[in-house]
Design an enzyme around this catalytic site. Sequence first.
Site, short mmCIF file in Angstrom:
data_model
loop_
_atom_site.label_atom_id
_atom_site.label_comp_id
_atom_site.label_asym_id
_atom_site.label_seq_id
_atom_site.Cartn_x
_atom_site.Cartn_y
_atom_site.Cartn_z
N LYS A 175 -52.93 52.31 60.72
CA LYS A 175 -52.30 52.32 59.40
C LYS A 175 -52.00 53.74 58.95
CE LYS A 175 -54.29 52.37 55.44
NZ LYS A 175 -55.10 52.12 54.23
N ASP A 193 -51.56 47.50 55.24
CA ASP A 193 -52.75 47.63 54.40
C ASP A 193 -53.08 46.25 53.83
OD1 ASP A 193 -50.85 47.19 52.47
OD2 ASP A 193 -51.34 48.97 51.27
#
Length: 308
Positions: A175, A193
């Site tokens: 991420k 996320d």
Amino acid sequence: MSASAPKSTTDTAPELQLTEEERELLSIRTVPEFEAAQAARRRAKALAKAPESHLATVRRARKINRILGETYPYAVAELDFTNAFELLIATVLSAQTTDVRVNQVTPALFARYPDAPALAAATEEEVEPYIQSLGFYRAKAKSIVKLARQLTDDYDGEVPGTLDKLVKLAGVGRKTANVVLGNAFGVPGLTVDTHFGRLSRRMGLTTEDDPVKVEHDVAELIEPREWTDFSHRMVYHGRRICHARKPACGVCPIADLCQSWGEGETDETKARKLMKYEMAPGRERLHLRFLTGATRRQLHAEGYPLSA
């Protein structure tokens, strides 16, 4: 306007005087409740017979992306940064805290430690006071100092521009790596996320919980050149309308495309009150400033509230 056509709406405070041009700029696509309910029934009936085809999902996903792009044309990374190093450190610090809070501590942090060599020369104890308002600040201080030393020792103080090298750095996962690649290097990537994952499942773009699998599923639906922008749009939508506990379905611009419409408040008037950040009731001027090109730094300097 016909009864079956999507309509536009804006939530304006009674005392706020807006021009017609400003009202038009503030308007967002909304779908009347009866239309959204009809679409939901059609989807449920179709899915009961057979799963949605891959081509149909691709078309729906890309239409969702287009509409979210029209709704949030100003969607960008909400962390403040001026270079790849600052974005990398800020993203690591943002774990389990808000971007707004991170933006409050990074100016002083980067003024003291402007690059990797400077941060690498610091001790964890020296860094902690700069970030102590963040959750898990001791662990984060340890992580970013270690990260800075890796950058200094292995990459001459520069942030590498590839996924495989980034994920080997302390505190950096896929991420964070995709955030840095997409926003500092212009390399498209999907940033999965909690908001992105939740919305992807609600919309029926994936059934997976694992972020890597979510990324893989959505990557097959959205054009690669759109990955970074789509990530921003999904995060914005998740923070402003499609909340985790009580989504504002009644003002959702993609209500007729979402497979989970109706999980939240479907009444438009009540749903408007659930909108957050610049879309919250009473923040029309802030919303207008975003829509007309103002940056987060400018708005913060002007005293606008940027939190939820």
